[in-house]
Write an enzyme that holds these catalytic residues in place. Structure first.
Site, mmCIF file in Angstrom:
data_model
loop_
_atom_site.group_PDB
_atom_site.id
_atom_site.type_symbol
_atom_site.label_atom_id
_atom_site.label_comp_id
_atom_site.label_asym_id
_atom_site.label_seq_id
_atom_site.Cartn_x
_atom_site.Cartn_y
_atom_site.Cartn_z
ATOM 1 N N GLU A 6 0.815 -1.213 0.000
ATOM 2 C CA GLU A 6 0.000 0.000 0.000
ATOM 3 C C GLU A 6 0.850 1.266 0.000
ATOM 4 O O GLU A 6 0.359 2.355 0.314
ATOM 5 C CB GLU A 6 -0.965 -0.011 1.196
ATOM 6 N N LYS A 28 -15.689 -1.382 2.122
ATOM 7 C CA LYS A 28 -14.962 -1.838 0.933
ATOM 8 C C LYS A 28 -15.989 -2.454 -0.007
ATOM 9 O O LYS A 28 -16.597 -3.480 0.330
ATOM 10 C CB LYS A 28 -13.939 -2.902 1.329
HETATM 11 P P1 PGA Z 1 -6.634 -5.937 2.266
HETATM 12 O O1 PGA Z 1 -6.192 -5.025 3.489
HETATM 13 O O2 PGA Z 1 -7.090 -5.087 1.181
HETATM 14 O O3 PGA Z 1 -5.371 -6.695 2.005
HETATM 15 O O4 PGA Z 1 -7.718 -6.838 2.808
HETATM 16 C C1 PGA Z 1 -6.644 -3.768 3.762
HETATM 17 C C2 PGA Z 1 -7.102 -3.664 5.182
HETATM 18 O O5 PGA Z 1 -6.939 -4.614 5.962
HETATM 19 O O6 PGA Z 1 -7.675 -2.656 5.558
HETATM 20 ZN ZN ZN Z 2 -8.037 -3.703 7.686
#
Ligand code: PGA
Ligand code: ZN
Length: 429
Positions: free
Chosen positions: A205, A336
């Site tokens: 990230e 998400k």
């Molecule tokens: P991921 O992690 O997109 O790898 O699930 C992001 C998060 O845990 O916020």
């Molecule tokens: Zn998370």
């Protein structure tokens, strides 16, 4: 009124060189819009499923030809002729066509790419920015960013076991200034790392690989970076943690934090102490995805005003959000879109969190693409917070730069401001 003439898809590669779905919606007047699906690594067991070609040796079983076929065949037939501007109807059609709880028929990767491409097509027809089209009657806001500085565990192996240490520039007067502050802190952190002879390589990230196997040392270093950047930790910038404790729990129900095994209660006590020693404003997934009792302990032990944010616990699912609210175990939800499947469903979770007196943070995944629809979704939701990684790697910058463009636009929505984090960080070092 232009209607949907066809929907198609193909595979492209994401920021981790893993195939993902790109969907294209063509309108009856010949215009078209496309969108790409993100993909997580630190996924929760309650998330909707990505359809991957696990039976095939191509792409080590991570291909998405099955998901692409969902779009080209069933989805295209089902959406053709529909009004491109009616996002809720389009998303409902996707949900009913899938017909499963976990979206395993069409695949959440196929669904989210199509949902976002439809939104773009709808915005084209309405001649509005994507965020305004998605917002409808909601009060859109420019969100406060929660920005990754150091990463460990599944996002950057080899350092601390908590997943991310982040900074929250909550006292910034506007979005543009908040990005400037974060730039300064990021580069201050790089300078600190270089000064220690530590690696400045970045994780998935864009945050630096954790320079220590002690999570607490990484938190302290983030505070030092804030100070070196000329900002006051606690008064102007807070610390956020994504503990991602689902990936620290063992089969006996204990957690391993930086090599030390401990119970839920001990883990909660450790994090409560961090809150008195550091200006922490938000903690995500302090306990694992099904440790509801541990979460309730955290809600009691954590400092008033600290955001207790559910990612793997809630998985952008309304039923889990309701359960958390009734048990009083989280006071915020990470949103998400691919954890559920469609943009309308993600927005509904953010809306419901507001009704429940909770906060929402719209989030990217650790596997992303150059697509920037997430920035528009965050603005449209009015959630007031966004989490898309660090200010490095172009798949992250695509979102920040889109936010900057929205902020500088003629009808820019208002800045969400501090989200009350000044109080949470008060009285610490
Ligand atoms: P991921 O992690 O997109 O790898 O699930 C992001 C998060 O845990 O916020
Ligand atoms: Zn998370």
């Amino acid at each position: 009124m232009a209607t949907i003439a066809s929907v198609t898809a193909d595979w492209v590669l994401d920021s981790r060189a893993v195939p993902t779905v790109e969907a294209t919606v063509t309108l009856s007047d010949g215009r078209y819009a496309f969108a790409q699906a993100p993909s997580g690594a630190s996924t929760g067991v309650h998330e909707s499923l990505e359809l991957r070609d696990t039976h095939s040796r191509r792409f080590s079983g991570r291909g998405v030809l099955g998901a692409v076929a969902s779009v080209r065949q069933e989805i295209s037939v089902a959406l053709t002729g529909m009004d491109a501007t009616d996002q809720i109807a389009l998303d409902q059609r996707l949900v009913s066509l899938d017909g499963t709880e976990d979206r395993s028929h069409l695949g959440a990767n196929a669904m989210v790419a199509v949902s976002a491409a439809c939104a773009r097509a709808g915005a084209l027809v309405n001649e509005t920015p994507l965020w305004a089209h998605l917002a409808g009657s909601r009060k859109a806001t420019l969100p406060l960013p929660m920005v990754n500085l150091f990463s460990g565990n599944l996002h950057a192996r080899g350092g601390m076991t908590i997943q991310d240490v982040l900074v929250v520039p909550f006292a910034a007067p506007d979005l543009v200034t908040s990005i400037e502050w974060v730039h300064d802190i990021y580069h201050a952190a790089k300078e600190l790392l270089a000064g220690r002879g530590a690696s400045t390589l970045v994780g998935d990230e864009g945050g630096f690989g954790a320079p220590s196997s002690s999570s607490e040392e990484c938190i302290a270093l983030a505070c030092d970076a804030i100070a070196l950047a000329g900002r006051e930790a606690g008064a102007e910038v807070g610390i956020a943690l994504d503990v991602a404790a689902t990936h620290m729990i063992q089969s006996d129900g204990n957690y391993v934090l930086d090599g030390v095994s401990m119970s839920s209660a001990q883990l909660v006590a450790t994090m409560a102490r961090w809150q008195t020693d550091y200006p922490i404003v938000s903690i995500e997934d302090p306990l694992a995805e099904d440790d509801w009792d541990g979460w309730q302990l955290a809600a009691i032990a954590f400092k008033t005003g600290v955001q207790l944010l559910g990612d793997d616990l809630l998985c952008t699912h309304l039923d889990r959000l309701e359960r958390a609210a009734s048990l009083g175990c989280a006071n915020a939800v990470l949103v998400k879109a691919n954890q559920i499947g469609t943009l309308s469903e993600a927005l509904a979770v953010a809306d419901r969190s507001r009704e429940l007196g909770m906060r929402a943070v719209v989030s990217a995944r650790s596997g992303e693409t150059e697509d920037d629809w997430l920035a528009d979704l965050a603005v449209a939701s009015g959630a007031g917070q966004i989490k898309v990684g660090s200010v490095a790697r172009s798949e992250r910058l695509a979102k920040y730069n889109r936010l900057l463009r929205i902020a500088r636009g003629a009808d820019s929505p208002r800045w969400s401001g501090s989200n009350g984090f000044g109080n949470a960080a008060l009285g610490v070092r």
